[in-house]
Design a protein around this motif. Structure first.
Motif, short mmCIF file in Angstrom:
data_model
loop_
_atom_site.label_atom_id
_atom_site.label_comp_id
_atom_site.label_asym_id
_atom_site.label_seq_id
_atom_site.Cartn_x
_atom_site.Cartn_y
_atom_site.Cartn_z
N SER A 1 3.09 56.20 -5.12
CA SER A 1 3.85 56.97 -4.06
C SER A 1 3.31 56.27 -2.66
CB SER A 1 3.74 58.33 -4.10
OG SER A 1 4.03 58.83 -5.42
N GLU A 2 2.04 56.39 -2.47
CA GLU A 2 1.61 55.98 -1.16
C GLU A 2 1.95 54.45 -0.93
OE1 GLU A 2 -2.70 55.12 0.85
OE2 GLU A 2 -2.63 56.40 -0.95
N MET B 1 -1.04 43.64 0.19
CA MET B 1 -1.15 44.96 -0.17
C MET B 1 -1.93 45.27 -1.54
SD MET B 1 1.58 48.17 -0.53
CE MET B 1 1.57 48.72 1.18
N VAL B 2 -3.03 45.87 -1.56
CA VAL B 2 -3.71 46.37 -2.78
C VAL B 2 -3.48 47.87 -3.12
CG1 VAL B 2 -6.05 46.51 -3.95
CG2 VAL B 2 -5.24 44.61 -2.26
N VAL B 3 -2.82 47.72 -4.09
CA VAL B 3 -2.64 49.32 -4.89
C VAL B 3 -3.44 49.48 -5.99
CG1 VAL B 3 -0.81 50.89 -5.59
CG2 VAL B 3 -0.12 48.77 -4.25
N ASP B 4 -4.45 50.48 -5.87
CA ASP B 4 -5.49 50.62 -7.09
C ASP B 4 -6.14 52.21 -6.65
OD1 ASP B 4 -7.44 51.01 -8.86
OD2 ASP B 4 -8.18 48.56 -8.05
N ARG C 1 -10.53 48.94 -5.36
CA ARG C 1 -9.97 48.38 -4.41
C ARG C 1 -10.71 47.87 -3.10
NH1 ARG C 1 -7.95 53.27 -3.70
NH2 ARG C 1 -9.11 54.07 -1.99
N TYR C 2 -11.92 48.42 -2.94
CA TYR C 2 -12.61 48.03 -1.87
C TYR C 2 -13.19 46.52 -2.34
CZ TYR C 2 -16.92 46.79 1.11
OH TYR C 2 -17.70 46.30 1.90
N ALA C 3 -13.78 46.16 -3.38
CA ALA C 3 -14.13 44.86 -4.05
C ALA C 3 -12.87 43.79 -3.96
CB ALA C 3 -14.47 44.80 -5.44
N VAL D 1 -4.10 45.62 3.01
CA VAL D 1 -3.45 46.96 3.25
C VAL D 1 -3.93 47.64 2.00
CG1 VAL D 1 -1.61 48.36 3.65
CG2 VAL D 1 -1.63 46.14 4.65
N PRO D 2 -4.95 48.44 2.03
CA PRO D 2 -5.45 49.26 0.93
C PRO D 2 -4.76 50.48 0.56
CG PRO D 2 -6.96 49.59 2.45
CD PRO D 2 -5.89 48.80 3.09
N VAL D 3 -4.16 50.96 -0.56
CA VAL D 3 -3.41 52.29 -0.51
C VAL D 3 -3.92 52.71 -2.19
CG1 VAL D 3 -1.36 51.89 0.56
CG2 VAL D 3 -1.45 51.01 -1.59
#
Length: 546
Positions: free
Chosen positions: A43-44, A13-16, A22-24, A37-39
């Motif tokens: 909170s998300e 999970m990438v939280v940015d 986030r994409y990079a 899993v990008p968020v």
């Protein structure tokens, strides 16, 4: 698998909050074979994790930007650590701004596992992710092993605490179910090939039908033949009884058989064969250790059961059955003998009805102790009494002879006995009592009272008082019992004797009715054998006489 030999089927999970960043980060991870899993916010991330927890698909690691808009990456990490279901999730903080040593310390203090300063080389990002996942898996594996060993030790303690083979089978089945995470059954093979079964609490019934029980017994015997040591095998469903693990379900069974020191196989633990998820070999090894412990725990129980069987056979074979009591003119006699429950120890209770030159001699007694020795000594006392009665009828003299016999042949054994010599023609009775409950006289005119007869136990070599004397009217009844009828833990014996006297006072007429009423009143769930003898003067009634 990446170039370093690392299995890359992990979810990150990438939280940015910055979409480009986030994409990079996601692109680097995807090229290495990871699922991403990008968020965009803390909170998300919490919402996504909650959804994945419900589906059982928690990420393997979370990469968290320190500078999130709704909460800091440190705060998100603290929240994850505060929840038991996400506390073990590895967290790697990263930042392009917070790059001081103090920032890294705050991240670690918040519960983070690593810290990345970005931009970073792809190899460094991948290495940090691998290290975080590896550490989490190592920690998780150690925790799981500790948990499994704890379950095993708890199961072994319960198995070793079992008081009978049925309890042992239940404890082994429940322990195997907890270790394997599925239903389980356990079987203990008795000395005569009988099967004692138990099943874990997941099923509707804890026992198998009779036919299935016999089928399992034959199957275990066949598999164990020629085997040595703990061994396992799989029995296909057509050969294994349907409904053993789950009601109405036919399943393949994995059997673990553990031998005793003499080479016999007393214990078998059965679990259903699982295909999904793939079973952990460690679970099978722990179940095998449980079976081995159960086999060791079964040995003393099996020995005790064999000893008890011998003692009970000996005891009951030498006690005259009611329908074989000798014919005693002028005296109506009834006896009752009720063995203790299967789970309790062997008793040394006995009774006797003997014809002598001086009248009818009745005896009720109890050898102190619960063992094969107690049952053996009981037989010796009864036969000695029969032999002494050929030349002697005085109850005090007979008690003295039995006392000397015990001192000579069994100096460490004591016994209680009450002897009553009754003259059927006159109703005169002489009572010699050696530490036993005295006879209870139930008068036809109403009321009941114990004979005033006492004396020391047999085997002590102490001086004995003269016999007590009493007179029985034609309809009076005399009752002799062992303490197994009335003795209750925590209740004074004098209180129990008084309760017996009160109950006997209101008993219906007849010696058989008296015995049956008292057994119904006092004889349920007793921890000791019960011997009872009742008599009265008068001609015998063929339908009642033993």
């Amino acid at each position: 698998m990446d170039g370093n030999g690392w299995q890359t089927d992990t979810t990150v999970m990438v939280v940015d909050d910055v979409a480009a960043s986030r994409y990079a980060m996601g692109a680097v991870l995807r090229r290495a074979g990871h699922r991403v899993v990008p968020v965009a916010s803390g909170s998300e991330a919490l919402v996504e994790l909650d959804v994945r927890l419900g589906a059982g698909t928690l990420p393997d690691v979370a990469l968290v930007d320190v500078g999130l808009p709704d909460m800091s990456g440190f705060e998100l990490c603290r929240r994850l650590r505060a929840q038991p279901r996400t506390a073990a999730l590895p967290v790697v903080h990263f930042s392009a701004v917070s790059v001081e040593s103090g920032d890294r310390c705050r991240a670690l203090d918040a519960g983070g596992d690593a810290y990345l300063t970005v931009p970073a080389e792809p190899q460094e990002i991948q290495a940090v992710v691998r290290a975080a996942v590896r550490g989490a898996r190592r920690h998780s594996g150690a925790g799981t092993l500790v948990h499994r060993l704890t379950l095993l030790s708890e199961a072994i303690v319960r198995v070793q605490a079992a008081r009978c083979l049925g309890e042992l089978a239940d404890a082994a089945a429940e322990g195997a179910a907890r270790l394997s995470g599925t239903h389980a059954a356990a079987f203990v093979v008795g000395p005569d090939g009988e099967l004692h079964g138990g099943r874990s609490r997941g099923g509707i019934s804890r026992t198998l039908p009779g036919a299935a029980h016999e089928s399992v017994a034959r199957l275990i015997a066949r598999i164990a033949e020629g085997q040595s040591g703990v061994h396992a095998t799989v029995v296909p469903a057509p050969l294994w009884p349907a409904g053993c693990f789950r009601p109405g379900v036919q399943e393949d069974a994995r059997l673990v058989l553990a031998p005793a020191q003499d080479g016999t196989t007393p214990v078998c633990i059965a679990t259903p064969v699982r295909r999904v998820p793939v079973p952990d070999p460690a679970d099978d090894a722990l179940v095998a250790r449980l079976a081995e412990a159960a086999a060791l725990a079964a040995e003393p129980l099996l020995m005790y059961q064999a000893e008890r069987h011998i003692a009970l056979t000996l005891q009951h074979s030498f006690l005259p059955q009611p329908f074989r009591l000798p014919h005693m003119p002028g005296v109506e006699v009834e006896v009752r003998y009720v063995p203790a429950s299967r789970e309790t120890e062997i008793g040394g209770d006995f009774y006797a009805v003997l014809g002598t030159g001086g009248g009818v001699l009745t005896a009720v007694g109890d050898v102190v102790g619960h063992s094969l020795e107690a049952a053996t000594v009981m037989v010796e006392i009864r036969h000695a009494l029969r032999a002494y009665c050929v030349e002697e009828s005085d109850p005090a003299a007979l008690a003295a002879r039995l006392d000397r016999m015990l001192q000579h042949y069994h100096p460490d054994v004591t016994a209680t006995v009450c002897l009553v010599l009754l003259d059927p023609g006159t109703g005169r009775a002489r009572v010699a009592n050696a530490g036993h409950i005295p006879p209870l006289v139930v008068r036809a005119s109403g009321g009941a009272a114990y004979a005033k007869a006492c004396g020391p136990l047999l085997g002590l070599g102490l001086e004995r008082p003269a016999p007590a004397e009493l007179h029985l009217a034609p309809a009076d009844r005399l009752l002799m019992v062992t303490d197994g009828l009335i003795e209750t833990r925590g209740v004074d014996l004098a209180t129990s004797m008084d309760q017996l006297r009160t109950a006997a006072s209101g008993a219906p007429p007849g010696v058989g009715d008296l015995c049956d009423m008292l057994l119904d009143r006092f004889g349920h769930d007793r921890e000791d054998d019960i011997a009872m003898l009742a008599l009265r003067l008068g001609e015998e009634h063929p339908g009642e006489l033993g």
